[in-house]
Write an enzyme that holds these catalytic residues in place. Structure first.
Site, PDB file in Angstrom:
ATOM      1  N   HIS A   1     -29.667  24.451  -4.825  1.00 12.81           N
ATOM      2  CA  HIS A   1     -30.031  23.427  -5.808  1.00 12.81           C
ATOM      3  C   HIS A   1     -30.923  24.070  -6.863  1.00 12.81           C
ATOM      4  O   HIS A   1     -32.059  24.427  -6.569  1.00 12.81           O
ATOM      5  CB  HIS A   1     -30.776  22.273  -5.125  1.00 12.81           C
ATOM      6  CG  HIS A   1     -29.947  21.555  -4.104  1.00 12.81           C
ATOM      7  ND1 HIS A   1     -29.154  20.474  -4.423  1.00 12.81           N
ATOM      8  CD2 HIS A   1     -29.767  21.759  -2.778  1.00 12.81           C
ATOM      9  CE1 HIS A   1     -28.526  20.041  -3.338  1.00 12.81           C
ATOM     10  NE2 HIS A   1     -28.873  20.807  -2.325  1.00 12.81           N
TER      11      HIS A   1
ATOM     12  N   ASP B   1     -23.053  16.163  -2.840  1.00  7.34           N
ATOM     13  CA  ASP B   1     -24.160  16.580  -1.968  1.00  7.34           C
ATOM     14  C   ASP B   1     -25.483  15.923  -2.353  1.00  7.34           C
ATOM     15  O   ASP B   1     -25.816  15.775  -3.518  1.00  7.34           O
ATOM     16  CB  ASP B   1     -24.333  18.100  -1.993  1.00  7.34           C
ATOM     17  CG  ASP B   1     -25.453  18.535  -1.058  1.00  7.34           C
ATOM     18  OD1 ASP B   1     -25.533  17.977   0.048  1.00  7.34           O
ATOM     19  OD2 ASP B   1     -26.254  19.397  -1.440  1.00  7.34           O
TER      20      ASP B   1
ATOM     21  N   HIS C   1     -21.559  16.311   2.459  1.00  3.83           N
ATOM     22  CA  HIS C   1     -22.892  15.984   2.980  1.00  3.83           C
ATOM     23  C   HIS C   1     -22.670  14.747   3.839  1.00  3.83           C
ATOM     24  O   HIS C   1     -22.291  13.699   3.314  1.00  3.83           O
ATOM     25  CB  HIS C   1     -23.831  15.710   1.813  1.00  3.83           C
ATOM     26  CG  HIS C   1     -25.122  15.063   2.210  1.00  3.83           C
ATOM     27  ND1 HIS C   1     -26.346  15.680   2.060  1.00  3.83           N
ATOM     28  CD2 HIS C   1     -25.395  13.837   2.742  1.00  3.83           C
ATOM     29  CE1 HIS C   1     -27.305  14.866   2.488  1.00  3.83           C
ATOM     30  NE2 HIS C   1     -26.758  13.745   2.900  1.00  3.83           N
TER      31      HIS C   1
ATOM     32  N   ASP D   1     -29.107  25.859   1.491  1.00  3.81           N
ATOM     33  CA  ASP D   1     -29.501  24.547   0.954  1.00  3.81           C
ATOM     34  C   ASP D   1     -30.855  24.676   0.238  1.00  3.81           C
ATOM     35  O   ASP D   1     -31.722  23.805   0.353  1.00  3.81           O
ATOM     36  CB  ASP D   1     -29.556  23.500   2.075  1.00  3.81           C
ATOM     37  CG  ASP D   1     -29.657  22.068   1.552  1.00  3.81           C
ATOM     38  OD1 ASP D   1     -29.602  21.860   0.318  1.00  3.81           O
ATOM     39  OD2 ASP D   1     -29.809  21.147   2.385  1.00  3.81           O
TER      40      ASP D   1
ATOM     41  N   HIS E   1     -38.962  21.838  -4.520  1.00  6.94           N
ATOM     42  CA  HIS E   1     -39.720  20.657  -4.961  1.00  6.94           C
ATOM     43  C   HIS E   1     -41.131  21.105  -5.292  1.00  6.94           C
ATOM     44  O   HIS E   1     -41.640  22.050  -4.683  1.00  6.94           O
ATOM     45  CB  HIS E   1     -39.781  19.592  -3.860  1.00  6.94           C
ATOM     46  CG  HIS E   1     -38.456  18.985  -3.518  1.00  6.94           C
ATOM     47  ND1 HIS E   1     -37.770  18.167  -4.376  1.00  6.94           N
ATOM     48  CD2 HIS E   1     -37.699  19.084  -2.395  1.00  6.94           C
ATOM     49  CE1 HIS E   1     -36.633  17.780  -3.807  1.00  6.94           C
ATOM     50  NE2 HIS E   1     -36.559  18.325  -2.610  1.00  6.94           N
TER      51      HIS E   1
HETATM   52 ZN   LIG Z   1     -26.916  17.870   1.456  1.00  4.25          ZN
END
Ligand SMILES: [Zn+2]
Length: 427
Positions: free
Chosen positions: A62, A152, A179, A305, A309
């Site tokens: 991400h 996802d 997901h 993954d 944050h």
């Molecule tokens: Zn996910």
């Protein structure tokens, strides 16, 4: 640039590392063998006691761009990848706006070409805005090279929508990444339902939320002829579900993350949000089963993954804090520390599952260290150490359980084609 890497243990997916030299000329591996001579002007690198391995590839990251660049962006995310020995990534489309049309895909890929030193691929949404209703601009995204479709962050809640998407996109050669969870079962999505959720007094997410959805998605793929990839499997029964379907010929692949192999719900301790992710950490029995599943080939690949944050967000109370931890910088070193250095798995497994298979899933060639191949490799010092300090990390975020911890193993060099992407002082 010409380079002779001397005396390293050359890792491959076929078996234990084999000692030898690697000659690289103009970005191409021109010889692999013993006692190679360096042509004039060749830089020599002493790799005695080090592992020379194909560079890793992460099929689940991400990068938060567009829309949440304060958490991460493509520039920082790709530098984090290089820092961890990873030279290719697949972005998830749960950005803001979501990557659900040709125009967003084009913007993201153009940005990546501008700022990234490694190839960046992006997946595209299954549904518009990940809202689970209308199909995304699948056709246009496919024309820009998108092969993986996923919402996802969330499942496609309505199975009829997912089935439509599978029937529509499969003839284009695209595949689905799922997901898996049933929102109504998951509740607040804070942690596993079990001993620790009762102790902490927080409503947990049962493993069956993930397992039911996983079975549903593989059934739909099997019925429509689609190919489906199950993301971040967290439970033993989930793993067995995938095994069951594979034995029956379903076109299913699956990934496991380093954190689901290494950590479990007990690690949450006193509400530590660095152990909060979705799907949540389960039990020590699940850890053991997932590792067996990885060794037995139920899992095709390891993917992090990587989910950055900010410290402010992760500093909230356990239920409010967002799910996810970073992974790109620590994945290989942590897998080495916990599983290779302890003798539980060999380099061949890690090369196969975190370098070769994720590339194959994306339709790319793996990057073995063989004569005639473009150089795409790392030098790893198994007797070195890595401390995951703020200084060390290149990601915009530091939300990792390994923050300020020191683990065994160190990525010393990352080389791709003609370019040395990373070179650290020998430890
Ligand atoms: Zn996910």
């Amino acid at each position: 640039m010409s380079m002779l890497i001397k005396g390293g243990e050359i890792a491959s997916e076929q078996g234990a590392p084999v000692r030898g030299d690697v000659l690289i000329e103009k970005g191409v591996i021109t010889a692999v063998g013993e006692n190679l001579e360096a042509p004039e002007g060749t830089e020599e690198v002493d790799a005695n006691g080090k592992v020379v391995a194909p560079a890793m590839f992460d099929a689940h990251v991400h990068f938060r761009e567009p829309g949440q660049e304060y958490k991460e962006d493509i520039a920082h995310g790709t530098e984090a990848a290089i820092n961890g020995g990873v030279t290719g990534v697949v972005m998830m489309p749960n950005t803001s706006p979501a990557i659900d049309s040709a125009s967003v895909v084009r913007t993201v890929l153009e940005k990546a070409r501008e700022v990234s030193r490694i190839p960046v691929y992006t997946s595209g949404c299954i549904t518009k805005g990940r809202a689970g209703e209308e199909l995304a601009g699948i056709d246009g995204m496919r024309n820009l090279g998108v092969v993986m479709l996923t919402d996802d962050g969330d499942p496609v809640a309505n199975p009829a929508v997912l089935r439509n998407a599978m029937e529509y996109a499969t003839p284009f050669g695209m595949f689905f990444a799922s997901h898996c969870e049933i929102a109504e079962l998951s509740g607040p999505r804070a942690l596993n339902e079990g001993k620790v959720s009762y102790q902490l007094g927080i409503k947990g997410t049962p493993a069956c939320s993930e397992e039911i959805c996983m079975d549903r998605d593989i059934r739909l793929a099997h019925a429509t002829g689609a190919r489906v990839h199950i993301q971040h499997v967290s439970s033993a029964i989930g793993m067995e579900t995938i095994r069951w379907w594979k034995e029956r010929g379903a076109r299913v692949t699956a990934e496991v993350s380093p954190h689901h192999l290494i950590f479990n719900e007990e690690d949450i301790g006193e509400y530590d949000t660095h152990y909060k992710m979705n799907p949540p950490l389960r039990t020590s029995e699940d850890n053991a089963a997932l590792l067996e599943g990885l060794k037995e080939g139920v899992f095709d690949l390891i993917a992090t993954d990587h989910a950055p944050h900010s410290e402010f967000e992760k500093g909230q109370d356990f239920v409010s804090a967002p799910n996810g931890i970073t992974g790109l910088e620590s994945a290989l070193v942590s897998l080495h520390d916990r599983f290779i250095a302890t003798g539980l798995v060999g380099w061949d497994l890690i090369v196969k599952r975190y370098s070769a298979e994720p590339r194959r899933m994306m339709g790319l060639e793996p990057v073995p260290i063989e004569e005639g191949k473009t150089a795409d490799l790392i030098i790893f010092d198994p007797s070195g150490e890595t401390t995951f300090s703020r200084d060390f990390m290149k990601s915009r975020s530091v939300n990792t359980p390994f923050l300020d911890q020191t683990l065994r193993g160190r990525v010393e060099m990352v080389l791709r084609g003609d370019e040395v992407l990373l070179q650290r002082e020998a430890s």
